[in-house]
Design an enzyme around this catalytic site. Sequence first.
Site, PDB file in Angstrom:
ATOM      1  N   ASP A  34     -33.454  13.082   6.523  1.00 34.59           N
ATOM      2  CA  ASP A  34     -32.259  12.246   6.628  1.00 34.59           C
ATOM      3  C   ASP A  34     -32.648  10.792   6.882  1.00 34.59           C
ATOM      4  O   ASP A  34     -32.065   9.868   6.320  1.00 34.59           O
ATOM      5  CB  ASP A  34     -31.346  12.756   7.756  1.00 34.59           C
ATOM      6  CG  ASP A  34     -30.628  14.028   7.358  1.00 34.59           C
ATOM      7  OD1 ASP A  34     -30.128  14.732   8.252  1.00 34.59           O
ATOM      8  OD2 ASP A  34     -30.575  14.338   6.148  1.00 34.59           O
ATOM      9  N   ASP A  43     -38.219  18.154  10.485  1.00 41.30           N
ATOM     10  CA  ASP A  43     -38.152  17.956   9.023  1.00 41.30           C
ATOM     11  C   ASP A  43     -36.775  17.414   8.619  1.00 41.30           C
ATOM     12  O   ASP A  43     -36.674  16.414   7.900  1.00 41.30           O
ATOM     13  CB  ASP A  43     -38.417  19.280   8.310  1.00 41.30           C
ATOM     14  CG  ASP A  43     -38.206  19.145   6.810  1.00 41.30           C
ATOM     15  OD1 ASP A  43     -37.044  19.132   6.371  1.00 41.30           O
ATOM     16  OD2 ASP A  43     -39.192  18.986   6.098  1.00 41.30           O
ATOM     17  N   ASP A  89     -41.654  18.952   0.364  1.00 42.01           N
ATOM     18  CA  ASP A  89     -41.007  18.412  -0.851  1.00 42.01           C
ATOM     19  C   ASP A  89     -41.701  17.103  -1.202  1.00 42.01           C
ATOM     20  O   ASP A  89     -42.860  16.889  -0.841  1.00 42.01           O
ATOM     21  CB  ASP A  89     -39.531  18.172  -0.546  1.00 42.01           C
ATOM     22  CG  ASP A  89     -39.372  16.988   0.426  1.00 42.01           C
ATOM     23  OD1 ASP A  89     -38.511  16.134   0.173  1.00 42.01           O
ATOM     24  OD2 ASP A  89     -40.143  16.921   1.400  1.00 42.01           O
ATOM     25  N   HIS A 108     -22.627  17.189   7.260  1.00 41.13           N
ATOM     26  CA  HIS A 108     -22.756  16.513   5.960  1.00 41.13           C
ATOM     27  C   HIS A 108     -21.534  16.854   5.115  1.00 41.13           C
ATOM     28  O   HIS A 108     -21.123  18.014   5.028  1.00 41.13           O
ATOM     29  CB  HIS A 108     -24.043  16.965   5.257  1.00 41.13           C
ATOM     30  CG  HIS A 108     -25.279  16.486   5.943  1.00 41.13           C
ATOM     31  ND1 HIS A 108     -25.653  15.171   5.949  1.00 41.13           N
ATOM     32  CD2 HIS A 108     -26.204  17.131   6.689  1.00 41.13           C
ATOM     33  CE1 HIS A 108     -26.766  15.033   6.646  1.00 41.13           C
ATOM     34  NE2 HIS A 108     -27.121  16.205   7.107  1.00 41.13           N
TER      35      HIS A 108
HETATM   36  N1  LIG Z   1     -38.352  18.639   3.445  1.00 41.24           N
HETATM   37  C1  LIG Z   1     -37.070  18.599   3.069  1.00 41.24           C
HETATM   38  N2  LIG Z   1     -36.787  18.527   1.748  1.00 41.24           N
HETATM   39  C2  LIG Z   1     -35.481  18.476   1.407  1.00 41.24           C
HETATM   40  C3  LIG Z   1     -34.427  18.503   2.321  1.00 41.24           C
HETATM   41  C4  LIG Z   1     -33.233  18.422   1.558  1.00 41.24           C
HETATM   42  C5  LIG Z   1     -31.810  18.361   2.013  1.00 41.24           C
HETATM   43  N3  LIG Z   1     -31.585  18.881   3.309  1.00 41.24           N
HETATM   44  C6  LIG Z   1     -30.373  18.428   3.910  1.00 41.24           C
HETATM   45  C7  LIG Z   1     -29.759  19.511   4.656  1.00 41.24           C
HETATM   46  C8  LIG Z   1     -29.898  19.348   5.963  1.00 41.24           C
HETATM   47  C9  LIG Z   1     -30.671  18.173   6.255  1.00 41.24           C
HETATM   48  O1  LIG Z   1     -30.067  17.456   7.300  1.00 41.24           O
HETATM   49  C10 LIG Z   1     -30.636  17.403   4.974  1.00 41.24           C
HETATM   50  O2  LIG Z   1     -29.518  16.535   5.047  1.00 41.24           O
HETATM   51  C11 LIG Z   1     -33.600  18.346   0.223  1.00 41.24           C
HETATM   52  N4  LIG Z   1     -34.945  18.375   0.178  1.00 41.24           N
HETATM   53  C12 LIG Z   1     -35.816  18.191  -0.977  1.00 41.24           C
HETATM   54  O3  LIG Z   1     -35.887  16.771  -1.203  1.00 41.24           O
HETATM   55  C13 LIG Z   1     -35.993  16.508  -2.595  1.00 41.24           C
HETATM   56  C14 LIG Z   1     -34.775  15.707  -2.998  1.00 41.24           C
HETATM   57  O4  LIG Z   1     -34.925  14.402  -2.457  1.00 41.24           O
HETATM   58  P1  LIG Z   1     -34.017  13.217  -3.084  1.00 41.24           P
HETATM   59  O5  LIG Z   1     -34.354  13.194  -4.595  1.00 41.24           O
HETATM   60  O6  LIG Z   1     -34.441  11.972  -2.344  1.00 41.24           O
HETATM   61  O7  LIG Z   1     -32.556  13.576  -2.826  1.00 41.24           O
HETATM   62  C15 LIG Z   1     -36.013  17.879  -3.291  1.00 41.24           C
HETATM   63  O8  LIG Z   1     -37.350  18.316  -3.452  1.00 41.24           O
HETATM   64  C16 LIG Z   1     -35.300  18.774  -2.276  1.00 41.24           C
HETATM   65  O9  LIG Z   1     -35.690  20.124  -2.372  1.00 41.24           O
HETATM   66  C17 LIG Z   1     -34.736  18.582   3.709  1.00 41.24           C
HETATM   67  O10 LIG Z   1     -33.878  18.621   4.604  1.00 41.24           O
HETATM   68  N5  LIG Z   1     -36.077  18.627   4.021  1.00 41.24           N
END
Ligand SMILES: Nc1nc2c(c(CN[C@H]3C=C[C@H](O)[C@@H]3O)cn2[C@@H]2O[C@H](COP(=O)(O)O)[C@@H](O)[C@H]2O)c(=O)[nH]1
Length: 305
Positions: free
Chosen positions: A281, A276, A207, A14
């Site tokens: 993603d 997850d 989340d 990323h």
């Molecule tokens: N379950 C889960 N929740 C995750 C992530 C990530 C980012 N992870 C990145 C890193 C490696 C991965 O490949 C992802 O690219 C953020 N969040 C949550 O989402 C919400 C933001 O959402 P939006 O407003 O739409 O951007 C916020 O509560 C944030 O805490 C995840 O991976 N899993």
Amino acid sequence: MQELEYSTATWNTHELHPKTCTLETAEWVFTVDLLNFSFWSDDDTTDSGNPDSAFCVEYNGKQWTGYWSLPAAINRALDSGVPITSYMYWASDAFDFDALKRLFASSNKHEVPLLRERFNCLKEAGQVLTQLGGVDKLILAADQSACSLVDSLSTYMQSFRDYFTYKGRTVYIYKRAQIFVADLWACFDGKSYGTFKDIDQLTMFADYRVPQILRDLGCIEYSPELNEIIAKRKIIKSGDPKEIEIRCVSIWAVELILRSIKKSHNHTHLNAVLIDFYLWDYAKEVQKLKNMSTSIPHRTRSCFY
Ligand SMILES: Nc1nc2c(c(CN[C@H]3C=C[C@H](O)[C@@H]3O)cn2[C@@H]2O[C@H](COP(=O)(O)O)[C@@H](O)[C@H]2O)c(=O)[nH]1
């Protein structure tokens, strides 16, 4: 939509994620996951994530919203010489609320949500890590156990205590504590600060984005009453039984998906973390596609809380 696949190596690809594997990188990951919550905007009524309807950070010539606004803000601060990933800075008088406001300067009229809560998270972590001696000491004290590190985070810092009472029982969700350990594991590709013998014990991170895509994919479904609450964009407060049920059902759904894939494929390396990351993603890809196309039905509902 491009074929999405996930491995620990994907994490660093990323654009905004670190490409080196040093102590500074572990401190970067800790800073991000200390603040990794609540980026949605009530003004973004179609959940577009577009720069004109939510808090947005301009960095590297691009507009970043949602989760990505956080790494963008941190990288922008570091590029300008602000030591925003240093616990000693957080604990110092030089770091005050106005300093954080500058860090989260928006490129539009939308402010970052819960700025005061984010400030309190950093101040608390600054004091605790000053006593412990730093993020590396916290990680090394867990002795390569993901579960021990999750426990330490919630023991030492109130901001990681993500648990609630549900029908008389304590329900431990620990979303940010687990995502910190998972991000370390993925960022360091299971080596150095990312070595965890029990990484497979982690659950998905409850989340508001992954439950949404699980519902979109038909993996979970809500009662008619809950459907109506969400369709009307009514706020479900943190700790409300409906919120706990959505978060826990999502955790269980990912566990069942993991068991099903393991039964039908010889996926030795697969765990809830990778599922997850993939789902999150994928959800962001779907959001992007919906913004580009008028023909795709807006099946993605608003975030649930
Ligand atoms: N379950 C889960 N929740 C995750 C992530 C990530 C980012 N992870 C990145 C890193 C490696 C991965 O490949 C992802 O690219 C953020 N969040 C949550 O989402 C919400 C933001 O959402 P939006 O407003 O739409 O951007 C916020 O509560 C944030 O805490 C995840 O991976 N899993």
